[in-house]
Motif scaffolding. Structure first.
Motif, PDB file in Angstrom:
ATOM      1  N   ASN A 190       0.823  -1.207   0.000  1.00 44.14           N
ATOM      2  CA  ASN A 190       0.000   0.000   0.000  1.00 44.14           C
ATOM      3  C   ASN A 190       0.864   1.268   0.000  1.00 44.14           C
ATOM      4  N   LEU A 191       0.626   2.147  -0.963  1.00 46.01           N
ATOM      5  CA  LEU A 191       1.463   3.335  -1.128  1.00 46.01           C
ATOM      6  C   LEU A 191       1.239   4.351  -0.016  1.00 46.01           C
ATOM      7  N   GLY A 192      -0.003   4.506   0.417  1.00 47.41           N
ATOM      8  CA  GLY A 192      -0.276   5.438   1.511  1.00 47.41           C
ATOM      9  C   GLY A 192       0.439   5.035   2.778  1.00 47.41           C
ATOM     10  N   LEU A 193       0.509   3.728   3.035  1.00 48.20           N
ATOM     11  CA  LEU A 193       1.206   3.227   4.221  1.00 48.20           C
ATOM     12  C   LEU A 193       2.711   3.479   4.108  1.00 48.20           C
ATOM     13  N   GLN A 194       3.249   3.291   2.928  1.00 44.25           N
ATOM     14  CA  GLN A 194       4.670   3.553   2.719  1.00 44.25           C
ATOM     15  C   GLN A 194       4.994   5.028   2.941  1.00 44.25           C
ATOM     16  N   ALA A 195       4.102   5.916   2.503  1.00 41.31           N
ATOM     17  CA  ALA A 195       4.319   7.349   2.697  1.00 41.31           C
ATOM     18  C   ALA A 195       4.342   7.707   4.181  1.00 41.31           C
ATOM     19  N   LYS A 196       3.414   7.146   4.943  1.00 43.62           N
ATOM     20  CA  LYS A 196       3.374   7.423   6.378  1.00 43.62           C
ATOM     21  C   LYS A 196       4.631   6.919   7.086  1.00 43.62           C
TER      22      LYS A 196
END
Length: 421
Positions: free
Chosen positions: A44-50
């Motif tokens: 998940n890209l959003g999780l990686q950003a966080k």
């Protein structure tokens, strides 16, 4: 004989439906869901950003915890200063400032607590992602079972349609019976088309959450297992208050602002400097001193910086105090919101349990009634309207049972999210 064969086919379809409704835990399905959650956490890209936000915040700690940069100065005497041991030509100065005791540690604590707050935000997003994946998985399961149940009911109506044709041919029924069955079949086939479209939409949503390419199927169990809440109602709420990631994030920010107040107070205290001077001295040809031309070295030179302008330090202390009060208010407001949301979710969980038991009983009764009505219609052509009505009731109860299973697990998944799992 033909009527008997038709009745056996109907009994077979009802038996298949009853097997679908057996409420057993499917370990294979649970393992599949766990596998999907692992994929989502990884991709998940959003999780990686966080997570990268958290890692960047951690890099702030060594930046604020080090001493100020040392100061180096070089001086050249245009007009050499004559001394007893010779003229001074160059001068070097190195100075290091030292803040008040504990200031650097307090700054590190501020940066560390803010980084921890970002980590809790990352964990909260991961918990929310898991909740969304679970919910999408359960909804996809429901659509799969709805399609399967609807297909079985279409099969029952097809058999009933053929049975009505036999009755019409023998003059024991009206053509209206066959047309009424046709109407029911058309409605179910239209519902099947909608379910198929919904299934595709849910599949796209599910694989987008996993950030992977869409495959042919999503592995779901034959019968959805039932998730349970591990603690009683009040104990669950207490656990939410202690484990919720949003509350933990607020606690870390509160600690950060408390340390920020300490930083502001210590920055208003004196700063010490320690330095050394080295002067290059040339030889004096007119001097006979034994230390003629010897360079001058002085260590240490000690100084103190006194912060005279107090208003900005007072303002920083007040700022940190207000920020702490704001976080305390946010925490209480968040706890109130969590309590409200939990009560609503617990209500849904309890309602799902009741609906599971109710629709199990109603399905069993409806199947018995339908069997009796079909037998009555096949022998004396009575009860046609009741057969169609009961067939609709059976379909409703079967779908409601599966929906109740889905809703129960979705409610449990949301409680898991509130708990930070």
């Amino acid at each position: 004989m033909r009527k008997l064969l038709e009745m056996k086919k109907i009994s077979y379809y009802i038996l298949v439906i009853s097997l679908i409704l057996i409420g057993t835990t499917d370990v294979f399905g649970q393992q599949s869901l766990k596998h999907y959650l692992e994929i989502a956490a990884k991709n998940n890209l959003g999780l990686q950003a966080k997570f990268n936000d958290y890692m960047a915040a951690m890099e702030q700690v060594p930046q604020v915890g080090t001493l100020p940069e040392a100061s180096f100065a070089f001086s050249y005497f245009i007009q050499p200063v004559e001394t007893r041991v010779g003229p001074q030509k160059w001068k070097f100065n190195l100075t290091q400032s030292f803040p008040w005791f504990g200031l650097l540690n307090a700054k590190e604590d501020v940066a560390t607590e803010m980084a921890k707050a970002k980590y809790e935000a990352f964990e909260n997003l991961k918990s929310n992602l898991f909740f969304e994946v679970k919910t999408a998985y359960y909804n996809y399961y429901f659509i799969e079972k709805a399609i399967e149940i609807t297909e079985e009911n279409i099969g029952i109506l097809e058999v009933f349609k053929r049975l009505s044709l036999v009755k019409i041919e023998s003059g024991k029924a009206s053509i209206v019976d066959e047309l009424r069955v046709e109407l029911e079949l058309n409605d179910l086939k239209n519902q099947m088309a909608l379910l198929s479209d919904t299934k595709h939409v849910l599949k796209v949503k599910f694989y987008n959450l996993l950030n992977t390419q869409i495959s042919e199927t999503i592995e779901v169990p034959e019968t959805l297992w039932q998730e349970e809440l591990p603690l009683d109602k009040q104990s669950m709420l207490d656990s939410i208050y202690s484990a919720n990631h949003e509350l933990k994030s607020i606690d870390h920010k509160l600690n950060a602002f408390a340390n920020q107040e300490i930083v502001a107070k210590k920055e208003g205290l004196p700063m010490f400097t320690l330095g050394l001077d080295y002067t290059i001295v040339e030889k004096n040809p007119m001097s006979t001193a034994i230390d003629n031309g010897r360079d001058a070295f002085m260590f240490p030179s000690i100084g103190i910086k006194i912060p005279l302008y107090r208003n900005k330090y007072k303002a920083r202390i007040k700022e940190a105090t207000y920020l702490q009060e704001a976080e305390r208010s946010k925490k209480e407001d968040k706890k109130n919101m969590l309590s409200t949301v939990y009560e609503d979710t617990y209500k849904d969980f309890s309602d799902s349990n009741r609906r599971i038991l109710l629709n199990q009983k109603q399905t069993e009764i409806a199947k018995k009634v339908l069997d009796v009505l079909m037998t009555s219609y096949s022998t004396d052509s009575k009860g046609f309207e009741e057969v169609l009505r009961m067939e609709r009731e059976l379909l409703k109860y079967e779908l409601e049972y599966q929906k109740a299973l889905t809703d129960k697990n979705a409610a449990t998944a949301f409680v898991d999210y509130l708990l930070g799992n």
